[in-house]
Motif scaffolding. Structure first.
Motif, PDB file in Angstrom:
ATOM      1  N   ASN A  27     -74.574  12.042 -17.660  1.00 12.53           N
ATOM      2  CA  ASN A  27     -74.235  13.406 -18.404  1.00 12.53           C
ATOM      3  C   ASN A  27     -72.856  13.247 -19.145  1.00 12.53           C
ATOM      4  N   GLU A  28     -72.641  13.527 -20.204  1.00 15.90           N
ATOM      5  CA  GLU A  28     -71.264  13.382 -20.727  1.00 15.90           C
ATOM      6  C   GLU A  28     -70.030  14.028 -19.878  1.00 15.90           C
ATOM      7  N   ASN A  29     -70.348  14.874 -19.175  1.00 15.55           N
ATOM      8  CA  ASN A  29     -69.078  15.216 -18.445  1.00 15.55           C
ATOM      9  C   ASN A  29     -68.724  14.371 -17.138  1.00 15.55           C
ATOM     10  N   SER A  75     -67.057  11.220 -15.750  1.00 18.30           N
ATOM     11  CA  SER A  75     -66.145  10.284 -16.214  1.00 18.30           C
ATOM     12  C   SER A  75     -66.082   8.901 -15.560  1.00 18.30           C
ATOM     13  N   THR A 109     -67.585   5.122 -15.279  1.00 17.08           N
ATOM     14  CA  THR A 109     -68.209   4.190 -16.345  1.00 17.08           C
ATOM     15  C   THR A 109     -68.798   3.113 -15.835  1.00 17.08           C
ATOM     16  N   ALA A 112     -78.849  14.856 -20.937  1.00 21.14           N
ATOM     17  CA  ALA A 112     -78.052  15.123 -21.887  1.00 21.14           C
ATOM     18  C   ALA A 112     -77.737  16.965 -21.575  1.00 21.14           C
ATOM     19  N   SER A 133     -78.724  10.366 -28.518  1.00 20.74           N
ATOM     20  CA  SER A 133     -78.096  11.363 -27.670  1.00 20.74           C
ATOM     21  C   SER A 133     -76.671  12.109 -28.514  1.00 20.74           C
ATOM     22  N   GLY A 151     -73.737  11.317 -28.176  1.00 22.72           N
ATOM     23  CA  GLY A 151     -72.802  11.229 -27.222  1.00 22.72           C
ATOM     24  C   GLY A 151     -73.028  12.129 -26.003  1.00 22.72           C
ATOM     25  N   LYS A 152     -73.957  12.711 -25.909  1.00 23.37           N
ATOM     26  CA  LYS A 152     -74.615  13.701 -24.689  1.00 23.37           C
ATOM     27  C   LYS A 152     -74.657  12.617 -23.346  1.00 23.37           C
ATOM     28  N   ILE A 153     -75.080  11.479 -23.867  1.00 18.98           N
ATOM     29  CA  ILE A 153     -75.466  10.549 -22.617  1.00 18.98           C
ATOM     30  C   ILE A 153     -74.626   9.427 -22.702  1.00 18.98           C
ATOM     31  N   SER A 154     -74.057   8.974 -21.644  1.00 19.41           N
ATOM     32  CA  SER A 154     -73.265   7.671 -21.631  1.00 19.41           C
ATOM     33  C   SER A 154     -73.951   6.492 -20.549  1.00 19.41           C
TER      34      SER A 154
END
Length: 282
Positions: free
Chosen positions: A119-121, A123, A125, A198, A215, A217-220
Motif C-alpha cells: 500500500n502507498e502508505n 515507506s 522500498t 490499494a 493503481s 500510485g496506490k500500490i508500490s
C-alpha cells in the motif's frame, strides 16, 4: 386563384430525410460493428483492456470488445472451442496437445514482472527473500520491525494454484516450503488483490507491474534482494519473477480479430504494453 401544391413531393422529401437520419446515426452504424468477446485470466485482463481501449480509439475501427470477468483454464478453452467467446486470455495452464486437437492457436504478446506490492502508505522500498518469508510466516507483524512506519502488516496472498503465487514459490526458495500463517487473507482473483492492496493501509501482497501501473500510485512494487522489478531488469534476466501473457484464438480468426492481433505487435500496441509496465513480445 388559390395556388395548388402537390402533397406527394413533400412527403417523399420528408421520408428521404428520415431515412438518411436513421442511416447515419451511431446506432445504425453500430449494426455493422463486429463484437469480439474476450474472457479468461483475470491477471491478463487489465493489459488487454488497455489494448482494446487504444485499439477502438482509432478512427477506422468498426469493432466493439466485451472483456469478461474471468474463466478458469478449462472453461475458457471450452468456451473458445464452442464459439461462446472469440479470444481466451491465459498466463498458465495451457495444454498444447489439447489446443492443437481443438484447432486453436496461442499468441504470446507480453511478459510482466510478478511483484510484491505494498500500500502507498508503506515507506519501505525493498525486502530480502527472508524478510518476505518472515512476514508470511507471521514472525513479523509490524512494519517497524523492518525499519518502516508503525502500521500493522496486513499480508495478502493468492491461492497456490494461481500463477502469481506459483512464480513466487518457484523463485523465492524459502517461500516454497513456508507454513503460511493462518491469519493471512487469500484472494482468488488478481483484481481483488489489487483493490485490497490499494485500499488497505499496511497491506502487502502478490501482484503484477501492470496492476501497479494502473493503481495511480496506490500500490508500490518492492525490490527483492535489492533488485528492482523494472522492464530493463526483466529483459536482462536479473529480475526473474515473471509471467507470460497469451491470447488464444481459433485457427482461422475473423479479419477483425486478425487486425487486432496485428495491432498488438505494432509500434502503437507495443507502446501501450510498455506504458503498463510490461514487456512486449518480440
Amino acid at each position: 386563384m388559390i395556388e395548388q401544391h402537390s402533397f406527394w413531393p413533400k412527403l417523399v422529401v420528408v421520408l428521404l430525410t428520415a431515412i438518411c437520419v436513421v442511416c447515419f446515426t451511431p446506432e445504425a452504424n453500430a449494426v455493422n460493428e463486429e463484437t469480439i468477446i474476450i474472457d479468461g485470466s483475470t491477471g491478463v485482463r487489465p493489459l488487454v483492456v488497455a489494448l482494446t481501449d487504444r485499439y477502438t480509439a482509432q478512427d477506422n475501427t468498426a469493432v466493439a470488445f466485451e472483456v469478461g470477468d474471468g474463466m478458469n483454464p478449462t472453461l475458457r478453452i471450452k468456451a473458445l472451442a464452442n464459439g461462446d467467446i472469440d479470444i481466451a486470455m491465459a498466463s498458465h495452464g495451457i495444454d498444447m496437445d489439447k489446443i492443437t486437437e481443438l484447432g486453436l492457436v496461442v499468441y504470446q504478446f507480453a511478459k510482466v514482472a510478478v511483484v510484491i506490492g505494498v500500500n502507498e502508505n508503506t515507506s519501505i522500498t525493498t525486502l530480502s527473500h527472508q524478510n518476505l518469508c518472515d512476514i508470511y510466516s507471521g514472525r513479523f507483524t509490524h512494519w517497524r520491525s523492518l525499519g518502516s512506519n508503525t502500521e500493522t502488516i496486513t499480508p495478502l496472498i493468492r491461492p497456490h494454484s494461481e500463477i502469481d503465487a506459483e512464480v513466487v514459490m518457484k523463485h523465492i526458495p524459502c517461500f516454497s516450503s513456508l507454513d503460511i500463517a493462518p491469519t493471512i487473507i487469500e484472494f482468488e482473483k488478481s483484481g481483488q488483490m489489487a483493490r485490497a492492496l490499494a485500499q488497505t493501509p499496511g497491506a502487502i501482497g502478490i501482484t503484477t507491474m501492470v496492476r501497479v501501473a494502473q493503481s495511480h500510485g496506490k500500490i508500490s512494487a518492492l525490490a527483492l534482494n535489492g533488485v528492482v522489478p523494472s522492464v530493463d531488469n526483466v529483459l536482462n534476466g536479473s529480475y526473474s519473477l515473471t509471467r507470460n501473457m497469451y491470447l488464444i484464438t481459433r485457427a482461422v480468426p475473423t479479419p477483425k480479430i486478425t487486425d487486432f492481433l496485428t495491432f498488438l505487435t505494432s509500434d502503437e500496441g507495443k507502446q501501450v504494453i510498455i506504458d503498463n509496465n510490461a514487456v512486449p513480445n518480440d
